[in-house]
Design an enzyme around this catalytic site. Structure first.
Site, mmCIF file in Angstrom:
data_model
loop_
_atom_site.group_PDB
_atom_site.id
_atom_site.type_symbol
_atom_site.label_atom_id
_atom_site.label_comp_id
_atom_site.label_asym_id
_atom_site.label_seq_id
_atom_site.Cartn_x
_atom_site.Cartn_y
_atom_site.Cartn_z
ATOM 1 N N VAL A 11 0.832 -1.205 0.000
ATOM 2 C CA VAL A 11 0.000 0.000 0.000
ATOM 3 C C VAL A 11 0.864 1.252 0.000
ATOM 4 O O VAL A 11 0.622 2.200 -0.767
ATOM 5 C CB VAL A 11 -0.956 0.001 1.207
ATOM 6 C CG1 VAL A 11 -1.698 1.333 1.319
ATOM 7 C CG2 VAL A 11 -1.958 -1.137 1.083
ATOM 8 N N CYS A 263 -6.007 -8.997 1.929
ATOM 9 C CA CYS A 263 -7.109 -8.188 2.470
ATOM 10 C C CYS A 263 -8.295 -9.012 2.971
ATOM 11 O O CYS A 263 -8.621 -8.972 4.153
ATOM 12 C CB CYS A 263 -7.584 -7.186 1.414
ATOM 13 S SG CYS A 263 -6.369 -5.921 1.007
ATOM 14 N N LYS A 324 -4.294 -14.636 -6.863
ATOM 15 C CA LYS A 324 -4.918 -14.080 -8.057
ATOM 16 C C LYS A 324 -3.807 -13.775 -9.055
ATOM 17 O O LYS A 324 -2.619 -13.758 -8.688
ATOM 18 C CB LYS A 324 -5.722 -12.811 -7.731
ATOM 19 C CG LYS A 324 -4.871 -11.655 -7.220
ATOM 20 C CD LYS A 324 -5.703 -10.429 -6.909
ATOM 21 C CE LYS A 324 -6.205 -9.753 -8.160
ATOM 22 N NZ LYS A 324 -6.874 -8.464 -7.876
#
Length: 447
Positions: A11, A263, A324
């Site tokens: 982030v 997350c 992913k």
């Protein structure tokens, strides 16, 4: 504006690079000297498409710098963003806020002039109150405000998400802090990104609520996929049928082996714990967490069933390991549970991933790793597509089949992401097994 970004992880690094690209002067601070040295040498600690080029350009332009000490950068900053990790705490599942609070204490001693301290990390409701208390206790003379500005970045598309956001949520009730935050995001004016200003606690909860809702959509369609398999329906057609309803929408309705990543797993668990502490348990989210955990373990059983009920002494090839595509993130990836389940059942597991194998080797040392998809399939009895990387969408199925062990019957292709047409796989000599669909159901629905 002058911005200090505390934390050069996913982030912090993406946010810092994008803010620098907006024209702000940004210093990213991290306590790991090796990470700072790597960044200053142009080496990225994470894989994110476009990030290396973005960082290099803004360093070259003098808008982005990396340091191990925060004193000078915080003293000069108009806004200080806290973007450190908040992993699940061992034992109880609550978010571990020790890094956030440590950053707040260090920031307190470096503040000079009015500064907005912004929690960018995903934190439970009330964290901003504690950050404010810590700073005020450590430096009673400091002139500051604490705001919440949660991130909504998708790994693999983080730069686009930051520069073209659906919304920007700012939690503050102080006018000066709001003015600073609006100036930080002023370059997005032409993109017409809405800035939603709320109370600090509302902003903190919004992030958790958003992730829990998306996790619920994923878990819902995964359970519908199981029902489709039982009754002979096609989950992809069902997903299209409900996704075209504007009240529902098509995103996050792709059946698969369960969600993972940095997350959803920790944020849903932290929200569950927060709600329990508040005396308002979120039964729906609790079920989402439980169903997702069970689903990842069930995928190994699905592979075993597709292989005739036993994989003992057989080789199973896994294509894709990250949770992913377009990331190297292995946190809570379904592949971890799948590989462990297959190994427990006596299988030899071979795997390939375009970006995730360095991290995977640490977490799954007993797996054999291949240099590409075709080498991974060599001599395997079954091939499992776990992550839908673009590189796996147009594989040469004839080459794969020829590389695999036939054992006198068609090799098995277990497609946990439904990226191949069952009929096409069958034409190429595979026994196909997808998620929530069969060749017959696909044919009936014209998929």
């Amino acid at each position: 504006m002058r911005i200090a970004m505390i934390g050069a992880g996913y982030v912090g690094l993406v946010s810092g690079a994008c803010l620098a690209d907006f024209g702000h002067s940004v210093v990213c601070i991290d306590r790991e000297p090796d990470k700072i040295a790597s960044l200053n040498a142009g080496r990225m600690p994470i894989y994110e498409p476009g990030l290396e080029v973005l960082v290099a350009e803004n360093v070259r332009q003098g808008r982005l710098a990396f340091r191990a000490s925060m004193q000078e950068a915080v003293a000069e900053a108009d806004a200080v963003f806290i973007a450190v990790g908040t992993p699940s705490r061992r034992g109880d599942g609550f978010a571990d806020l020790s890094f956030v609070y440590a950053a707040a204490r260090e920031i307190a001693g470096a503040l000079s002039g009015f500064t907005v301290v912004v929690t960018k990390s995903t934190v439970p409701v009330g964290t901003g109150d504690e950050v404010e208390r810590i700073i005020r206790e450590a430096n009673p003379e400091a002139e500051f405000a604490v705001a919440s500005n949660p991130e909504f970045l998708r790994e693999g598309a983080a730069i686009a998400d930051f520069k073209r956001p659906d919304r920007i949520v700012v939690g503050t009730e102080e006018a000066r802090a709001e003015a600073v935050m609006r100036e930080v995001y002023r370059p997005l004016y032409l993109n017409q990104a809405p800035i939603m200003v709320t109370s600090r606690r509302t902003a903190e909860l919004t992030k958790y609520a958003a992730n829990a809702f998306l996790a619920a959509k994923i878990t819902f369609i995964n359970e519908i996929a199981d029902l489709c398999e039982a009754v002979g329906a096609d989950v992809q057609a069902v997903a299209r049928g409900i996704g075209l309803d504007n009240r529902i929408g098509s995103k996050f309705l792709h059946a698969g082996p369960g969600y993972g990543g940095s997350c959803f797993p920790k944020d849903t668990l932290a929200l569950v714990k927060t709600a329990q502490d508040a005396g308002t348990p979120l039964r729906l989210v609790e079920t989402v967490v439980a169903v997702n955990d069970q689903r990842k373990r069930a995928m190994a059983r699905k592979v075993i069933k597709a292989c005739g009920g036993s994989v003992r002494g057989r080789t199973v090839a896994l294509l894709g390991l990250t949770f992913k595509p377009n990331t190297d993130d292995m946190r809570d990836a379904p592949s971890l549970a799948i590989a462990a389940g297959l190994q427990d059942a006596g299988a030899t597991v071979r795997a390939y991933d375009p970006e995730g194998m360095e991290q995977a080797r640490i977490l799954m040392p007993a797996v054999d790793y291949a240099e590409n998809a075709y080498a991974c399939a060599e001599g395997a009895d079954a091939l499992v597509i776990v992550t839908e990387w673009n590189a796996f969408r147009a594989l040469d199925l004839d080459r794969l089949r020829q590389a695999m062990s036939s054992g006198g019957s068609a090799p098995v292709l277990i497609d946990l992401r439904n990226i191949y047409d069952p009929a096409s796989a069958a034409r190429h000599g595979f026994t196909y097994c997808g998620i929530g669909r069969t060749a017959e159901s696909v044919a009936r629905n014209g998929s």
